[in-house]
Design a protein around this motif. Structure first.
Motif, PDB file in Angstrom:
ATOM      1  N   PHE A 147       0.232  -7.293 -37.970  1.00 55.39           N
ATOM      2  CA  PHE A 147       0.753  -5.962 -37.685  1.00 55.39           C
ATOM      3  C   PHE A 147       0.909  -5.825 -36.138  1.00 55.39           C
ATOM      4  N   SER A 148       0.156  -6.507 -35.271  1.00 55.50           N
ATOM      5  CA  SER A 148       0.229  -6.142 -33.961  1.00 55.50           C
ATOM      6  C   SER A 148       1.487  -6.947 -33.357  1.00 55.50           C
ATOM      7  N   GLU A 149       2.009  -8.061 -33.914  1.00 54.56           N
ATOM      8  CA  GLU A 149       3.326  -8.674 -33.585  1.00 54.56           C
ATOM      9  C   GLU A 149       4.503  -7.843 -34.046  1.00 54.56           C
ATOM     10  N   LEU A 150       4.227  -7.166 -35.208  1.00 54.15           N
ATOM     11  CA  LEU A 150       5.465  -6.383 -35.672  1.00 54.15           C
ATOM     12  C   LEU A 150       5.479  -5.007 -34.822  1.00 54.15           C
ATOM     13  N   THR A 209      12.475  -9.132 -39.538  1.00 51.02           N
ATOM     14  CA  THR A 209      11.493 -10.239 -39.552  1.00 51.02           C
ATOM     15  C   THR A 209      11.107 -10.603 -41.101  1.00 51.02           C
ATOM     16  N   ARG A 210      11.580  -9.875 -41.971  1.00 51.30           N
ATOM     17  CA  ARG A 210      11.432  -9.852 -43.545  1.00 51.30           C
ATOM     18  C   ARG A 210       9.924  -9.382 -43.771  1.00 51.30           C
ATOM     19  N   CYS A 211       9.449  -8.722 -43.138  1.00 59.48           N
ATOM     20  CA  CYS A 211       8.147  -8.087 -43.333  1.00 59.48           C
ATOM     21  C   CYS A 211       8.266  -7.265 -44.567  1.00 59.48           C
ATOM     22  N   GLY A 249      17.481 -18.784 -38.792  1.00 54.04           N
ATOM     23  CA  GLY A 249      17.393 -19.226 -37.405  1.00 54.04           C
ATOM     24  C   GLY A 249      16.523 -18.390 -36.621  1.00 54.04           C
ATOM     25  N   ASP A 250      16.498 -16.941 -36.797  1.00 53.65           N
ATOM     26  CA  ASP A 250      15.691 -16.080 -36.036  1.00 53.65           C
ATOM     27  C   ASP A 250      14.228 -16.253 -35.964  1.00 53.65           C
ATOM     28  N   LYS A 251      13.734 -16.435 -34.755  1.00 53.31           N
ATOM     29  CA  LYS A 251      12.280 -16.864 -34.469  1.00 53.31           C
ATOM     30  C   LYS A 251      11.474 -16.015 -35.346  1.00 53.31           C
ATOM     31  N   TYR A 252      11.679 -14.705 -35.598  1.00 53.29           N
ATOM     32  CA  TYR A 252      10.890 -14.001 -36.595  1.00 53.29           C
ATOM     33  C   TYR A 252      11.135 -14.116 -37.873  1.00 53.29           C
ATOM     34  N   HIS A 309       9.101 -19.480 -45.204  1.00 51.86           N
ATOM     35  CA  HIS A 309       8.839 -18.957 -46.554  1.00 51.86           C
ATOM     36  C   HIS A 309       9.989 -18.042 -47.029  1.00 51.86           C
ATOM     37  N   ALA A 310      10.272 -18.146 -48.441  1.00 52.90           N
ATOM     38  CA  ALA A 310      11.344 -17.476 -48.782  1.00 52.90           C
ATOM     39  C   ALA A 310      10.968 -16.140 -49.468  1.00 52.90           C
ATOM     40  N   ALA A 311      11.707 -15.049 -49.451  1.00 56.53           N
ATOM     41  CA  ALA A 311      11.212 -13.927 -50.292  1.00 56.53           C
ATOM     42  C   ALA A 311      11.300 -14.239 -51.891  1.00 56.53           C
ATOM     43  N   SER A 312      10.540 -13.777 -52.471  1.00 56.94           N
ATOM     44  CA  SER A 312      10.281 -14.243 -54.033  1.00 56.94           C
ATOM     45  C   SER A 312      11.500 -13.186 -54.791  1.00 56.94           C
ATOM     46  N   SER A 313      12.162 -13.741 -55.699  1.00 59.02           N
ATOM     47  CA  SER A 313      13.239 -13.086 -56.508  1.00 59.02           C
ATOM     48  C   SER A 313      12.624 -12.852 -57.735  1.00 59.02           C
ATOM     49  N   ALA A 314      11.342 -12.935 -58.095  1.00 59.20           N
ATOM     50  CA  ALA A 314      10.760 -12.527 -59.260  1.00 59.20           C
ATOM     51  C   ALA A 314      10.482 -11.264 -59.445  1.00 59.20           C
TER      52      ALA A 314
END
Length: 115
Positions: free
Chosen positions: A13-16, A34-36, A85-88, A93-98
């Motif tokens: 969270f500090s990075e975000l 960031t895909r958070c 390619g974005d550093k964040y 990891h890939a977002a789950s499609s489940a």
């Protein structure tokens, strides 16, 4: 125990917070960048609270506190741009499609295939 990161993507969270402040962006833009909150999604309410308060080590919320923090927020998954390619974004990891539970307090149900 403090909640202080998006566990699925290992984003503190500090990075975000630093990224959001540096770029002057809100949750939806931070999420796209960031895909958070795009893995299991359980950190979403915590990130929203972190952005509102600036606190990066949050206590575990009760189900009622979690719903209040979300305040009706529903992610727009169509807006999630591929930021390869974005550093964040490029964290391996890939977002789950489940399918996800209908709410953070409703656990998924599993049906046994055992005889």
């Amino acid at each position: 125990m403090a909640v202080n990161r998006c566990t699925c993507l290992d984003l503190k969270f500090s990075e975000l917070k630093a990224v959001a402040e540096q770029r002057g962006i809100g949750f939806e833009e931070l999420r796209q960048l960031t895909r958070c909150g795009t893995g299991c999604g359980l950190c979403t309410a915590y990130i929203i609270v972190m952005l509102r308060t600036g606190v990066t080590d949050l206590p575990v919320m009760s189900p009622e506190e979690y719903r209040k923090a979300l305040n009706g927020y529903k992610p727009n998954r169509d807006k999630l741009a591929d930021k390869a390619g974005d550093k964040y974004h490029d964290r391996g990891h890939a977002a789950s499609s489940a399918p996800r539970p209908t709410s953070p307090t409703t656990p998924p149900t599993f049906t046994s295939t055992a005889p």
